[in-house]
Design a protein around this motif. Sequence first.
Motif, PDB file in Angstrom:
ATOM      1  N   LYS A   1       9.928  26.118 -38.681  1.00  0.00           N
ATOM      2  CA  LYS A   1       8.072  26.395 -39.317  1.00  0.00           C
ATOM      3  C   LYS A   1       7.467  26.257 -40.652  1.00  0.00           C
ATOM      4  O   LYS A   1       6.781  25.787 -40.954  1.00  0.00           O
ATOM      5  CB  LYS A   1       8.545  28.479 -39.312  1.00  0.00           C
TER       6      LYS A   1
ATOM      7  N   GLN B   1       0.279  31.372 -34.456  1.00  0.00           N
ATOM      8  CA  GLN B   1       1.438  32.052 -33.680  1.00  0.00           C
ATOM      9  C   GLN B   1       0.174  33.662 -32.868  1.00  0.00           C
ATOM     10  O   GLN B   1       0.007  33.845 -32.221  1.00  0.00           O
ATOM     11  CB  GLN B   1       2.183  32.128 -34.030  1.00  0.00           C
TER      12      GLN B   1
ATOM     13  N   ALA C   1       2.651  26.359 -31.489  1.00  0.00           N
ATOM     14  CA  ALA C   1       3.262  27.187 -31.000  1.00  0.00           C
ATOM     15  C   ALA C   1       3.174  28.119 -29.814  1.00  0.00           C
ATOM     16  O   ALA C   1       4.280  28.434 -29.202  1.00  0.00           O
ATOM     17  CB  ALA C   1       1.403  27.871 -31.798  1.00  0.00           C
TER      18      ALA C   1
ATOM     19  N   ASP D   1       6.986  28.877 -27.851  1.00  0.00           N
ATOM     20  CA  ASP D   1       6.532  30.395 -26.464  1.00  0.00           C
ATOM     21  C   ASP D   1       7.150  30.296 -25.561  1.00  0.00           C
ATOM     22  O   ASP D   1       8.099  31.202 -24.714  1.00  0.00           O
ATOM     23  CB  ASP D   1       5.071  30.554 -27.025  1.00  0.00           C
TER      24      ASP D   1
END
Length: 436
Positions: A5, A19, A122, A126
Motif C-alpha cells: 500500500k 479500495q 485493488a 481482493d
Amino acid sequence: MDWFKLSLQLNKFPIKRAQSTLEKIQNIPEEHYAEFQRKRRNAIIDYHIQHNNFYREFFNWEGFDDWKHVPIMKKADLQHPLKERLSSTYNTKTAYIGKTSGSSGHPFIFAKNRFAHALSWAGFQDRYSWYDIDLNKSLQARFYGIPLDFYGNIQERLKDRISLRRRFNIFDLSEQKMEIFLERFKKSDFNYLNGYTSAIVLFARFLKDKGIVLKELCPSLNICIVTSERLFEKDKQLIEAALGVPVINEYGASEVGLIAFEDAENHWIVNSEDLYIEILDENDNILPYGEEGRVVITSLYNKAHPMIRYDIGDIGSLSKKSTLKKPILEKLIGRTNDIARLPDGKVVPGLTFYYVTKTIIEDNGNIKEFVIIQTEIDEFQIEYVSEHELTSDQKSKILDAVGIYVGENLKIGFERKDILKRSQSGKLKQFTSQLQ
C-alpha cells in the motif's frame, strides 16, 4: 508496515479511494448492476469523445444509440505514438505508462490514469484475499522474466523488494539453476508462487524427478498462482503434486489489469467491477452465454487512454451460469492468431497439435518442454528439450495422432534442443505459425 500500500501511495496511486470504490461496486445488488454498467460504459465513452482526439476520430463520432454500434478496437489500431492516443487531460507524467509484452505480435505502449491503475491493484488484492494472501504481508516467489538492461533490472528488483516479491529468473531453467531455486525455498518463508505456467511446470517436473514435495521443505507455502500461459489439466495435477499446494488460474493483461480469477470452486470469476467483458463472433455480434468467440474488453475507469470494446486477441466463452454481476469464464481457448492453416483449406487451432503431441510425449516422461512451429502450409517443426532423443517409435505415434486429429500428408520435423527460445518477457509460446 503495509509495504505494498505504501509503495502505491508513494507513486501517487490512490489505493485507499480505489479500495473504497471497489467495495461500493461489490455492494451493488444484482438487479441494479445492469444500470451501473450502462452508466459506466456511457460515461467512459463520453469522456473520451470530449477529451481524446484519437478516439473521436477512431469512432467517427456522430452520436450513437446502441452499444453494439461502438467500434471494436484492435491492438494494431493502437500502434501509434502514445502522445497521439493520450487524453488531453493527461500526460506521460500524470498517468501510469506501461508496455504490453507483444506476445500477440502487436506490442504497444499504453497509459492508465492513476485511479484506474489503483483500482486494478485493488481488484488483485481482493482476489488474492480469497486465499488468505495479503499483498502487504505475504512473501511471493515470482517466476517471471526480468529486464536485462542495467537500469531496467535495478528498477524491477527495487519494485520486487518493496512489493515483497523475490524473483526467480526464468531465462535460465537448467537443472543447476533449479537446484539454486530449491535452496531458496528451503531458506525463505514463501507464502505463494506466482508466475508463468511453463516455467512453474518445468520446476514441478524437476521436483517430481527428485521425489520432492516443495511444501515439505517450505511449510509456509500455501498456494500457486499461474498466469499468462495456458494451463492444461495434466500440468495442473503435476504442479499440485510436486508443490503440495493448490494451483489457481489467473487471467489478466497489462493494459487492462485483472480479467478473471479462479475461485475455490474452480470457477473463473470475471472482473465485472472495473471491466466490461463481451464475447463477439467474427461479425462483431454479441454472443450469448455458452458460445465461443472473441474476448472484447472495456476498461470502465481508464480516462487516460481509451480501452473501449478492445479485442484482446483471445478466444473464449462465458458460462451459461453467468450473471451481469458475476460472469464466469467457462473456456479460454487461446489466441486468435494461434491457428494453423492446412493445404486442404482447413483451419485448426494450433493447440490441437499441442494436445496431440503432449499426450504422447508425456507417456515418455523424458521430455521437459516442447513447442510447435508451422514453417510451411504443410510443414511443422517440433522443438523439444529432453534427456534423450525421441525414438522412431515415439515419433511414429506422434505422426499417426497428427494424421487422425489434425490432417493427413503433413510433414513433421523433430529437433532436440538444449533450451527453447522464450520472448523477452520470459513467456514460452507453445504454437507459432510463420505463415503470413
